[in-house]
Design an enzyme around this catalytic site. Structure first.
Site, short mmCIF file in Angstrom:
data_model
loop_
_atom_site.label_atom_id
_atom_site.label_comp_id
_atom_site.label_asym_id
_atom_site.label_seq_id
_atom_site.Cartn_x
_atom_site.Cartn_y
_atom_site.Cartn_z
N ARG A 163 1.08 -1.43 0.21
CA ARG A 163 0.38 0.32 0.10
C ARG A 163 0.47 1.43 0.37
O ARG A 163 2.20 1.12 0.34
CB ARG A 163 -0.91 -0.15 1.10
CG ARG A 163 -2.04 -0.79 0.99
CD ARG A 163 -2.87 -1.01 2.30
NE ARG A 163 -2.04 -1.74 3.69
CZ ARG A 163 -2.04 -1.29 4.95
NH1 ARG A 163 -3.62 -1.02 5.23
NH2 ARG A 163 -1.06 -2.29 5.90
N LYS A 207 2.26 1.77 7.43
CA LYS A 207 2.43 0.81 8.49
C LYS A 207 4.01 1.51 9.61
O LYS A 207 4.51 2.33 8.91
CB LYS A 207 3.80 -0.70 7.78
CG LYS A 207 2.43 -1.20 7.75
CD LYS A 207 1.14 -1.52 8.13
CE LYS A 207 1.01 -3.29 9.13
NZ LYS A 207 0.15 -3.44 10.16
N TYR A 210 -0.11 3.94 10.82
CA TYR A 210 -1.11 3.23 11.52
C TYR A 210 0.71 2.90 12.37
O TYR A 210 1.77 2.41 11.94
CB TYR A 210 -0.78 1.73 11.19
CG TYR A 210 -2.69 2.23 10.30
CD1 TYR A 210 -3.09 2.20 10.70
CD2 TYR A 210 -2.97 1.32 8.70
CE1 TYR A 210 -5.06 1.62 10.65
CE2 TYR A 210 -4.02 1.47 8.26
CZ TYR A 210 -5.61 1.83 9.21
OH TYR A 210 -6.57 2.28 8.50
N HIS A 233 -0.38 1.13 16.44
CA HIS A 233 -0.17 0.18 17.23
C HIS A 233 1.10 0.03 18.21
O HIS A 233 1.73 -1.51 18.28
CB HIS A 233 -0.12 -1.33 16.14
CG HIS A 233 -1.96 -0.97 15.37
ND1 HIS A 233 -2.79 -1.29 15.51
CD2 HIS A 233 -1.23 -1.04 13.97
CE1 HIS A 233 -3.59 -1.07 14.65
NE2 HIS A 233 -2.73 -0.76 13.40
N GLU A 257 -4.38 4.67 13.59
CA GLU A 257 -5.64 3.43 14.58
C GLU A 257 -7.05 3.75 16.30
O GLU A 257 -7.94 3.98 16.01
CB GLU A 257 -5.22 2.26 15.01
CG GLU A 257 -4.41 2.02 15.67
CD GLU A 257 -3.33 2.70 15.37
OE1 GLU A 257 -2.47 3.14 14.76
OE2 GLU A 257 -1.75 2.63 17.37
N ASP A 296 -2.43 -7.87 15.44
CA ASP A 296 -2.13 -6.43 15.37
C ASP A 296 -2.09 -5.58 16.82
O ASP A 296 -1.09 -5.13 17.23
CB ASP A 296 -2.06 -6.21 13.67
CG ASP A 296 -3.93 -4.92 14.35
OD1 ASP A 296 -4.36 -5.94 14.79
OD2 ASP A 296 -4.47 -3.87 13.74
#
Ligand SMILES: NC(=O)c1ccc[n+]([C@@H]2O[C@H](COP(=O)([O-])OP(=O)(O)OC[C@H]3O[C@@H](n4cnc5c(N)ncnc54)[C@H](O)[C@@H]3O)[C@@H](O)[C@H]2O)c1
Length: 374
Positions: free
Chosen positions: A15, A74, A93, A95, A117, A269
């Protein structure tokens, strides 16, 4: 503002954080967009398409060094830690509740990190997780069906059955965005589907939209234990925003599951909701514990980058525009949803669940950035 778009270097991640259409919108808003060479290739966007949209193509060093706002998909991986720096706003993102080394790298660098997120509206909707959750949920049902096939190490069961032969049973734990989408595709394949959910309001909503097509059961340790024993496919889809996933499926429960059944732990995740789960990649997506195929790919939407990139950027672009137009401090002052996305500012953790996960001090965002419009 100078907005950089980095190429993803995490294995199997295709992506990109901005489409040429998005680059053009930002350019029209008066911003400079710098895209790393080849960043869009995996999503079928050539460098020339970005250039035609007004962006500049540059190498990795220039993109990270020149940007004031750096867009990624990411979280930075170890080889990127050295690029994190004071004065840069990273929007991606993250996480980090499940990633202590990255949390420390972000803190030590002095960077401001905004996590897709944890951007959250007043009504608890997670607008930047939702599109990826829709995709991951749909893929989880497909993966479940595929890995039930005998040559893939599965039980040798057609999930939808055929007339005269019972379909397989799919148990979805967590009936949010992932769970709903997994259930819809499993139903479409003809499976017998159950959702275990903890929120009564959510169950009422699912009942309204899926009425009569599946069973909806209040989630508890006992219900989970009993239902996973009967399941051909279990899909882990729980979320406690910003926190590690609760370990709802114990090692003992996995040992009681059917030989050749599939556990697709989409919540991987966030650390995964089964004790036996560990992250896998698209190139090596499954492993077996006690006869149960575990599918635990941490970046599932990366498998369908053309769909994912468009779905993601449809959702992120309005927030990118807010940050670019107003600067982060004013943007978060005007938009509480965006404010909830800020995880790290100037060496301090500003998201409570992340601080808790790592035993670090929590610093409310208003101590670092003004939270009322100035
Ligand atoms: N692996 C991937 O590629 C990928 C992609 C997208 C999302 N995810 C992950 O999938 C998970 C689910 O995301 P989502 O968008 O559906 O979140 P969501 O908030 O829409 O849904 C989560 C649901 O879990 C429910 N829940 C919480 N505790 C529960 C429990 N004990 N038992 C049953 N239900 C419980 C909540 O009530 C909620 O309805 C998250 O961990 C998310 O990070 C993974």
């Amino acid at each position: 503002m100078k907005i950089g778009v980095a190429k993803e270097i995490k294995p199997d991640e295709y992506r990109v954080a901005l489409t040429p259409a998005g680059a053009r919108e930002l350019g029209q808003g008066g911003h400079d967009v710098i895209v790393e060479t080849g960043a869009g290739e995996g999503s079928a966007f050539a460098d020339a398409a970005y250039e035609a949209a007004g962006a500049v193509i540059a190498d990795v060093d220039d993109v990270w060094a020149d940007a004031e706002l750096l867009l990624k998909v990411k979280e930075p991986i170890e080889s990127e830690y050295a690029r994190l720096r004071d004065g840069l706003v990273l929007f991606t993102y993250l996480h980090i509740a499940a990633d202590e080394p990255l949390t420390r790298a972000l803190l030590e660098s002095g960077i401001t990190a905004v996590a897709y997120e944890t951007v959250e509206t007043d009504s608890g909707v997670l607008p930047l997780l939702a599109p990826m959750s829709e995709i991951a949920g749909r893929l989880a049902a497909q993966a479940g069906a595929y890995f039930l096939e005998r040559p893939q190490g599965g039980r040798g069961l057609l999930l939808g059955g055929v007339p005269g032969v019972s379909p397989g049973r799919v148990v979805v734990i967590g009936g949010g965005m992932v769970g709903y989408n997994a259930a819809v595709i499993a139903l479409g394949l003809g499976a017998d589907v159950m959702i275990l959910e903890r929120s009564l309001d959510r169950m009422r909503h699912l009942e309204e939209i899926l009425s009569g097509r599946l069973s909806l059961v209040m989630s508890s340790s006992l219900e989970i234990e009993e239902s996973v024993q009967d399941a051909d496919v279990v899909i882990g889809a729980v979320l406690i925003p910003g926190a590690l996933a609760p370990k709802l499926i114990t090692r003992e429960m996995v040992a009681e599951m059917k030989e050749g059944s599939v556990l697709a732990d989409v919540a991987i995740d966030q650390g995964g909701c089964a004790e036996t789960s560990r992250p896998t990649t698209h190139s090596d997506p499954v492993y077996v514990v006690d006869g149960v195929t575990h599918y635990c790919v941490a970046n599932m939407p990366g498998a369908v980058p053309i769909t994912s990139t468009k779905a993601l950027t449809n959702a992120t672009l309005p927030y990118v525009e807010e940050i670019a137009d107003y600067g982060l401090a004013l943007a978060v002052a005007q938009d509480p949803a965006l404010a909830r996305g800020v995880n790290v500012v100037g060496g301090k953790v500003t998201y409570e669940a992340v601080a808790e996960a790592h035993g670090l001090d929590y610093h409310p965002l208003e101590d670092s950035l003004p939270l009322s419009p100035v």
